[in-house]
Design a protein around this motif. Structure first.
Motif, PDB file in Angstrom:
ATOM      1  N   LEU A  32       2.223   6.258 -12.341  1.00  0.00           N
ATOM      2  CA  LEU A  32       0.994   5.739 -11.744  1.00  0.00           C
ATOM      3  C   LEU A  32      -0.282   6.170 -12.469  1.00  0.00           C
ATOM      4  O   LEU A  32      -1.347   5.605 -12.233  1.00  0.00           O
ATOM      5  CB  LEU A  32       0.923   6.170 -10.272  1.00  0.00           C
ATOM      6  CG  LEU A  32       2.073   5.655  -9.405  1.00  0.00           C
ATOM      7  CD1 LEU A  32       1.991   6.245  -8.003  1.00  0.00           C
ATOM      8  CD2 LEU A  32       2.075   4.132  -9.344  1.00  0.00           C
ATOM      9  N   LEU A  60       5.907   2.800  -3.640  1.00  0.00           N
ATOM     10  CA  LEU A  60       5.478   1.947  -4.755  1.00  0.00           C
ATOM     11  C   LEU A  60       5.162   0.532  -4.272  1.00  0.00           C
ATOM     12  O   LEU A  60       4.209  -0.098  -4.749  1.00  0.00           O
ATOM     13  CB  LEU A  60       6.561   1.921  -5.834  1.00  0.00           C
ATOM     14  CG  LEU A  60       6.796   3.261  -6.542  1.00  0.00           C
ATOM     15  CD1 LEU A  60       7.994   3.171  -7.481  1.00  0.00           C
ATOM     16  CD2 LEU A  60       5.553   3.713  -7.305  1.00  0.00           C
ATOM     17  N   GLN A  70      -3.996   7.472  -7.226  1.00  0.00           N
ATOM     18  CA  GLN A  70      -2.824   6.640  -6.951  1.00  0.00           C
ATOM     19  C   GLN A  70      -1.600   7.499  -6.661  1.00  0.00           C
ATOM     20  O   GLN A  70      -0.786   7.176  -5.787  1.00  0.00           O
ATOM     21  CB  GLN A  70      -2.540   5.708  -8.135  1.00  0.00           C
ATOM     22  CG  GLN A  70      -3.543   4.587  -8.317  1.00  0.00           C
ATOM     23  CD  GLN A  70      -3.452   3.568  -7.193  1.00  0.00           C
ATOM     24  OE1 GLN A  70      -4.223   3.614  -6.233  1.00  0.00           O
ATOM     25  NE2 GLN A  70      -2.508   2.646  -7.301  1.00  0.00           N
ATOM     26  N   LEU A  99       1.749   0.241  -2.903  1.00  0.00           N
ATOM     27  CA  LEU A  99       0.730   0.229  -3.962  1.00  0.00           C
ATOM     28  C   LEU A  99       0.857  -0.993  -4.869  1.00  0.00           C
ATOM     29  O   LEU A  99       0.174  -1.084  -5.883  1.00  0.00           O
ATOM     30  CB  LEU A  99       0.841   1.511  -4.792  1.00  0.00           C
ATOM     31  CG  LEU A  99       0.583   2.813  -4.037  1.00  0.00           C
ATOM     32  CD1 LEU A  99       0.809   4.011  -4.955  1.00  0.00           C
ATOM     33  CD2 LEU A  99      -0.822   2.853  -3.447  1.00  0.00           C
ATOM     34  N   ARG A 100       1.778  -1.911  -4.500  1.00  0.00           N
ATOM     35  CA  ARG A 100       2.040  -3.127  -5.280  1.00  0.00           C
ATOM     36  C   ARG A 100       2.417  -2.802  -6.726  1.00  0.00           C
ATOM     37  O   ARG A 100       2.020  -3.474  -7.667  1.00  0.00           O
ATOM     38  CB  ARG A 100       0.823  -4.067  -5.240  1.00  0.00           C
ATOM     39  CG  ARG A 100       0.409  -4.479  -3.837  1.00  0.00           C
ATOM     40  CD  ARG A 100      -0.751  -5.452  -3.841  1.00  0.00           C
ATOM     41  NE  ARG A 100      -1.226  -5.737  -2.493  1.00  0.00           N
ATOM     42  CZ  ARG A 100      -0.667  -6.630  -1.670  1.00  0.00           C
ATOM     43  NH1 ARG A 100       0.388  -7.307  -2.072  1.00  0.00           N
ATOM     44  NH2 ARG A 100      -1.168  -6.825  -0.466  1.00  0.00           N
ATOM     45  N   HIS A 101       3.204  -1.756  -6.861  1.00  0.00           N
ATOM     46  CA  HIS A 101       3.688  -1.339  -8.180  1.00  0.00           C
ATOM     47  C   HIS A 101       5.168  -1.699  -8.279  1.00  0.00           C
ATOM     48  O   HIS A 101       5.911  -1.552  -7.306  1.00  0.00           O
ATOM     49  CB  HIS A 101       3.507   0.175  -8.352  1.00  0.00           C
ATOM     50  CG  HIS A 101       3.713   0.649  -9.752  1.00  0.00           C
ATOM     51  ND1 HIS A 101       4.954   0.769 -10.324  1.00  0.00           N
ATOM     52  CD2 HIS A 101       2.819   1.024 -10.705  1.00  0.00           C
ATOM     53  CE1 HIS A 101       4.821   1.206 -11.565  1.00  0.00           C
ATOM     54  NE2 HIS A 101       3.542   1.368 -11.817  1.00  0.00           N
TER      55      HIS A 101
END
Length: 213
Positions: free
Chosen positions: A58, A29, A63, A32-34
């Motif tokens: 996501l 995560l 993604q 993915l800059r989540h």
């Protein structure tokens, strides 16, 4: 006397893999800059297929696939070794093997990773086969994984028994009319396993020997 073939789940049944799995999810995560969920939420990811857990978070399929790739990258370098073997489970496996049971692993973890872990367990050689998810996710849910295990080992449901810590293990067994044991030292807990309809519950690894006597 022919003994049952025992299908063991891996995460939460043989090993406490919370550290490795949650760190790999967090890593994926972060790449993915989540935002990364809290640890308590991440622990719920232990058991289901990765895509099942990443999907609602996501949304976009691309993604989700990127997250799975990032997860695997860290798992292959670090995560596979970030686990502890549950106290007493090795002795239980050895005793059941000595009693004449055939043993196999049936896990939603991808098969190459599962095989790598089993190969490094001191009792891993007692398992006749390791059945895990395919890399592309086409085989990843417990009913299908159990069916694949029966196919590989030429078994019928009445010859087998599933042992696991999450409702997915019990659901998969019940889908095939297969007997099952829910274990309470993993990640599911008593309420989850009872609600799933577990035939028996084992509080500690030594209980498996008594339940299967």
């Amino acid at each position: 006397m022919t003994r049952d073939t025992l299908f063991f789940d891996l995460d939460g049944t043989l090993i406490d893999s919370a550290v490795g799995i949650t760190r790999c999810v967090a890593y994926a995560l972060e790449q993915l800059r989540h935002p990364v969920p809290a640890d308590a939420e991440l622990r719920r990811w232990i058991g289901p297929p990765l895509r099942t857990s990443f999907g609602p978070l996501l949304k976009e399929p691309r993604q989700v696939e990127l997250a799975v790739e990032h997860y695997r990258t860290r798992f292959e370098s670090h995560g596979w070794a970030e686990h502890e073997v549950y106290e007493g489970i090795g002795e239980a496996v050895e005793a059941l093997h000595a009693r004449g049971h055939r043993l196999a692993i049936v896990t939603a973890k991808n098969e190459p990773h599962a095989r790598k872990i089993i190969a490094h367990l001191p009792f891993g050689h007692r398992f006749e086969d390791v059945i895990g998810s395919t890399i592309d996710g086409s085989l990843s849910h417990k009913p299908e994984l159990i069916a694949e295990a029966m196919h590989r080992l030429s078994l019928a449901p009445e010859q087998c028994l599933m042992i696991g810590d999450r409702h997915m293990d019990i659901d998969g067994a019940r889908h095939h009319g297969m007997r099952n044991i829910g274990v309470l030292w993993g990640f599911g807990g008593e309420a989850e396993l009872r609600q799933a309809g577990a035939d028996h519950l084992a509080t500690r690894p030594p209980d498996l020997r008594a339940l299967l006597a």
